[in-house]
Each structure stands twice: as C-alpha cells, then as structure tokens.
Design a protein around this motif. Structure first.
Motif, PDB file in Angstrom:
ATOM      1  N   ASP A  42       0.646  -1.011   0.104  1.00  0.00           N
ATOM      2  CA  ASP A  42       0.108  -0.020   0.189  1.00  0.00           C
ATOM      3  C   ASP A  42       1.019   1.188   0.118  1.00  0.00           C
ATOM      4  O   ASP A  42       0.513   2.153   0.657  1.00  0.00           O
ATOM      5  CB  ASP A  42      -0.974  -0.158   1.227  1.00  0.00           C
ATOM      6  N   HIS A  43       2.045   1.149  -0.719  1.00  0.00           N
ATOM      7  CA  HIS A  43       2.929   2.215  -0.741  1.00  0.00           C
ATOM      8  C   HIS A  43       3.424   2.785   0.262  1.00  0.00           C
ATOM      9  O   HIS A  43       4.007   4.019   0.605  1.00  0.00           O
ATOM     10  CB  HIS A  43       2.160   3.437  -1.496  1.00  0.00           C
ATOM     11  N   ASN A  64       8.109  -6.130  -3.238  1.00  0.00           N
ATOM     12  CA  ASN A  64       7.037  -5.098  -3.387  1.00  0.00           C
ATOM     13  C   ASN A  64       5.748  -6.116  -3.554  1.00  0.00           C
ATOM     14  O   ASN A  64       5.482  -6.812  -4.641  1.00  0.00           O
ATOM     15  CB  ASN A  64       7.353  -4.544  -4.728  1.00  0.00           C
ATOM     16  N   ASP A  66       2.939  -4.575  -3.769  1.00  0.00           N
ATOM     17  CA  ASP A  66       2.124  -3.806  -4.768  1.00  0.00           C
ATOM     18  C   ASP A  66       1.982  -4.103  -6.042  1.00  0.00           C
ATOM     19  O   ASP A  66       2.938  -4.920  -6.353  1.00  0.00           O
ATOM     20  CB  ASP A  66       2.170  -2.412  -4.478  1.00  0.00           C
ATOM     21  N   GLU A  70       7.982   0.192  -7.409  1.00  0.00           N
ATOM     22  CA  GLU A  70       8.163   1.276  -6.651  1.00  0.00           C
ATOM     23  C   GLU A  70       9.914   1.213  -6.776  1.00  0.00           C
ATOM     24  O   GLU A  70      10.544   0.324  -6.959  1.00  0.00           O
ATOM     25  CB  GLU A  70       7.873   1.192  -5.082  1.00  0.00           C
ATOM     26  N   GLY A 105      10.465   5.907  -0.965  1.00  0.00           N
ATOM     27  CA  GLY A 105      10.028   5.521  -2.361  1.00  0.00           C
ATOM     28  C   GLY A 105       9.931   6.387  -3.279  1.00  0.00           C
ATOM     29  O   GLY A 105       9.168   7.558  -3.143  1.00  0.00           O
ATOM     30  N   ASN A 108       6.275   7.041  -4.711  1.00  0.00           N
ATOM     31  CA  ASN A 108       5.436   7.513  -3.522  1.00  0.00           C
ATOM     32  C   ASN A 108       6.176   8.115  -2.467  1.00  0.00           C
ATOM     33  O   ASN A 108       5.893   7.880  -1.165  1.00  0.00           O
ATOM     34  CB  ASN A 108       4.695   6.371  -3.208  1.00  0.00           C
ATOM     35  N   THR A 111       4.258   8.736   1.140  1.00  0.00           N
ATOM     36  CA  THR A 111       3.707   7.818   2.065  1.00  0.00           C
ATOM     37  C   THR A 111       5.174   6.559   2.163  1.00  0.00           C
ATOM     38  O   THR A 111       5.100   6.333   3.557  1.00  0.00           O
ATOM     39  CB  THR A 111       2.775   6.950   1.325  1.00  0.00           C
ATOM     40  N   ALA A 112       5.835   6.349   1.280  1.00  0.00           N
ATOM     41  CA  ALA A 112       6.991   5.510   1.233  1.00  0.00           C
ATOM     42  C   ALA A 112       8.240   6.125   1.956  1.00  0.00           C
ATOM     43  O   ALA A 112       8.966   6.535   0.980  1.00  0.00           O
ATOM     44  CB  ALA A 112       6.976   4.790   0.210  1.00  0.00           C
TER      45      ALA A 112
END
Length: 119
Positions: A42-43, A64, A66, A70, A105, A108, A111-112
């Motif tokens: 989810d990032h 990863n 997701d 990323e 990330g 992202n 968030t990451a």
C-alpha cells in the motif's frame, strides 16, 4: 602427457589441496551477510525502521507486494533500485557507521518513507 607425469601431477594437486584445507579452514556460517527483509505494501515500507549492526554489510531483501512499481531510494545509503510490482530485489548496504540513514519510495515519497538505524 606420460603416465609418470600424470601420476606426479595428481599427487602434487592432492598434496596442495590437503595443505590448503588445513591452513584455510571453512568460513563459519555466520560469515555470510545478515539478511533483512523489507516489504512494500500500500505504498508504505514495512517495517519503516530497520535496525542493523553497525560496521556490517547487510543483504536487504525488498519485496514489493503492490501491483505497481516502486523505487527504493536513499541518498545517504547511495542506493536506488526499482522493484516492479509483485517482484523482489536484493540491495547490499553498508558497512555503515553508527547513525540513521533515511530512505524513501521515489514513486510515492509522501507515504513510502523509512530509515535504517545502524547501532
């Protein structure tokens, strides 16, 4: 090569192999690089804080989870690696002096986020 030369060569190789094995014992299993697993879901990075031993080379396995790619990025660690969705990557870091080393990330960055703490 004559039969006598072949026998001499084989004995010489056996002697050298025996001497090397006596003077160079096998490395212990702990000599391998410690492995730490990092997941992207989810990032976000899980765990977001990685505690590692200082002055030790680490094998970081990034998985990863997701569906989208990323990029693991860290200026302080001097590393960047794109990990496609559903794939994993191996990134070697260190040896690191004691301290904190942030990573994020690239796709992202809000968030990451995470950090490596070498202690």
């Amino acid at each position: 090569m004559s039969k006598m030369n072949a026998r001499f060569r084989n004995r010489l190789i056996a002697s050298i192999t025996g001497v090397v094995s006596v003077w160079m014992p096998a490395l212990p299993a702990s000599a391998a690089h410690p492995e730490i697993q990092l997941e992207i879901r989810d990032h976000l990075f899980y765990p977001s804080v990685l505690k590692v031993p200082a002055n030790t080379k680490i094998k970081l396995i990034v998985i990863n989870r997701d569906a989208t790619p990323e990029e693991f990025e860290s200026y302080e660690l001097n590393r960047e690696k794109v990990i496609m969705g559903g794939q994993k990557a191996i990134i070697f870091i260190g040896p690191l002096a004691p301290g904190e080393y942030p990573f994020f990330g690239e796709f992202n960055p809000k968030t990451a986020q995470g950090k490596v703490i070498a202690q």
